[in-house]
Design an enzyme around this catalytic site. Structure first.
Site, short mmCIF file in Angstrom:
data_model
loop_
_atom_site.label_atom_id
_atom_site.label_comp_id
_atom_site.label_asym_id
_atom_site.label_seq_id
_atom_site.Cartn_x
_atom_site.Cartn_y
_atom_site.Cartn_z
CG HIS A 168 30.52 40.64 116.30
ND1 HIS A 168 29.74 39.61 116.80
CD2 HIS A 168 29.67 41.70 116.20
CE1 HIS A 168 28.50 40.03 117.00
NE2 HIS A 168 28.43 41.31 116.65
CD GLU A 178 25.99 39.83 109.10
OE1 GLU A 178 27.23 39.93 109.18
OE2 GLU A 178 25.39 38.77 109.32
CD GLN A 188 27.74 41.96 112.84
OE1 GLN A 188 27.61 42.61 113.87
NE2 GLN A 188 27.01 40.91 112.57
CG HIS A 248 26.75 45.68 117.98
ND1 HIS A 248 26.29 45.93 116.71
CD2 HIS A 248 27.19 44.40 117.97
CE1 HIS A 248 26.42 44.85 115.97
NE2 HIS A 248 26.98 43.90 116.70
CD GLU A 258 25.24 40.63 118.45
OE1 GLU A 258 25.59 41.71 117.92
OE2 GLU A 258 25.15 39.57 117.82
C1 MC0 Z 1 20.96 53.91 120.04
N1 MC0 Z 1 21.55 54.35 121.16
C2 MC0 Z 1 22.76 53.80 121.26
C3 MC0 Z 1 22.89 52.98 120.12
N2 MC0 Z 1 21.76 53.06 119.39
N3 MC0 Z 1 23.72 53.91 122.20
C4 MC0 Z 1 24.86 53.22 121.99
N4 MC0 Z 1 25.06 52.41 120.91
C5 MC0 Z 1 24.11 52.28 119.97
N5 MC0 Z 1 24.31 51.50 118.93
C6 MC0 Z 1 21.00 55.31 122.12
C7 MC0 Z 1 20.59 56.59 121.42
O1 MC0 Z 1 21.69 57.45 121.29
C8 MC0 Z 1 19.54 57.12 122.35
O2 MC0 Z 1 20.14 57.75 123.43
C9 MC0 Z 1 18.85 55.87 122.85
O3 MC0 Z 1 19.80 54.79 122.65
C10 MC0 Z 1 17.59 55.56 122.05
O4 MC0 Z 1 17.96 55.54 120.69
P1 MC0 Z 1 16.96 55.75 119.47
O5 MC0 Z 1 17.72 56.25 118.32
O6 MC0 Z 1 15.73 56.46 119.91
O7 MC0 Z 1 16.60 54.30 119.06
P2 MC0 Z 1 15.65 53.22 119.69
O8 MC0 Z 1 15.38 53.47 121.13
O9 MC0 Z 1 14.49 53.04 118.78
O10 MC0 Z 1 16.61 51.95 119.55
C11 MC0 Z 1 17.84 51.87 120.21
C12 MC0 Z 1 18.08 50.37 120.48
C13 MC0 Z 1 17.94 49.64 119.11
C14 MC0 Z 1 19.50 50.23 121.04
C15 MC0 Z 1 17.06 49.86 121.49
O11 MC0 Z 1 18.89 50.16 118.19
C16 MC0 Z 1 18.05 48.15 119.21
O12 MC0 Z 1 17.11 47.43 119.57
N6 MC0 Z 1 19.24 47.58 118.88
C17 MC0 Z 1 19.46 46.13 118.93
C18 MC0 Z 1 19.33 45.52 117.55
C19 MC0 Z 1 20.36 46.03 116.56
O13 MC0 Z 1 21.09 46.99 116.85
N7 MC0 Z 1 20.39 45.40 115.39
C20 MC0 Z 1 21.37 45.76 114.33
C21 MC0 Z 1 22.57 44.91 114.41
P3 MC0 Z 1 19.60 59.16 124.00
O14 MC0 Z 1 20.59 59.53 125.05
O15 MC0 Z 1 19.55 60.07 122.81
O16 MC0 Z 1 18.24 58.80 124.56
S1 MC0 Z 1 22.14 43.23 114.03
C22 MC0 Z 1 23.50 42.30 114.30
O17 MC0 Z 1 24.51 42.81 114.67
C23 MC0 Z 1 23.37 40.81 114.01
C24 MC0 Z 1 23.09 40.58 112.55
C25 MC0 Z 1 24.57 40.00 114.47
O18 MC0 Z 1 25.47 40.52 115.17
O19 MC0 Z 1 24.63 38.81 114.14
#
Ligand code: MC0
Length: 140
Positions: A7, A43, A59, A83, A133
């Protein structure tokens, strides 16, 4: 290791509006709607195509609160691609293999994902700026 694009995750402010857009513009159909408290999202999965290794979806993701992964993303970058999710046969094995290559994992162990899948995220900083992912589809 990667079987297919499972996705593409798209962050939006209003899930219902975005579903309607994808239905009317591309003729997609919603096959699942869930609230995932752990991930902080509401979602919907819209079916795109079937492949021998499984289906692929769009998604749509709406944050449950501003202080969530998708909420923070929307505040910083606005709506858009959040993502990419790749299908794998065994997410635990794939995580081990990828970690052994020095890639930073967000999830050391799989978590609960959409439609009963086991999922795990890799850090975008180690994947060329793409939040990635891994998805092991639920067995029925
Ligand atoms: C943040 N960053 C990204 C990003 N989100 N880069 C690319 N794509 C993304 N989606 C970058 C920011 O621009 C920043 O870069 C750095 O990562 C740190 O971002 P932050 O805003 O300070 O945020 P953090 O560090 O608290 O968290 C970022 C992180 C988090 C990716 C670790 O979003 C995470 O754990 N994501 C995984 C879980 C998730 O996304 N869940 C929702 C979908 P700079 O350069 O400014 O430092 S759940 C889902 O999809 C499930 C239901 C499913 O598929 O079944």
């Amino acid at each position: 290791m990667l079987l297919r694009i499972d996705h593409v995750g798209i962050a939006c402010h209003n899930l219902e509006e975005k579903i309607e857009f994808y239905e009317t513009t591309f003729g997609l159909t919603v096959v699942s709607r869930e609230v995932n408290e752990e991930q902080g999202v509401r979602e919907a999965m819209l079916h795109v195509a079937d492949a021998p290794s499984g289906a692929s979806y769009v998604q749509l993701l709406e944050p449950l609160h501003p202080d969530t992964a998708v909420g923070k993303f929307l505040a910083k970058r606005g709506e858009g691609m959040h993502h990419i999710g790749y299908g794998v046969a065994d997410v635990t094995q794939a995580l081990q293999d990828i970690a052994a290559k020095g890639i930073k994992l967000i999830d050391e162990r799989p978590r609960h994902g959409s439609m009963g899948a086991s999922i795990a995220f890799l850090h975008p900083k180690d994947v060329g700026g793409v939040l990635t992912e891994l998805v092991e589809t639920a067995r029925h």
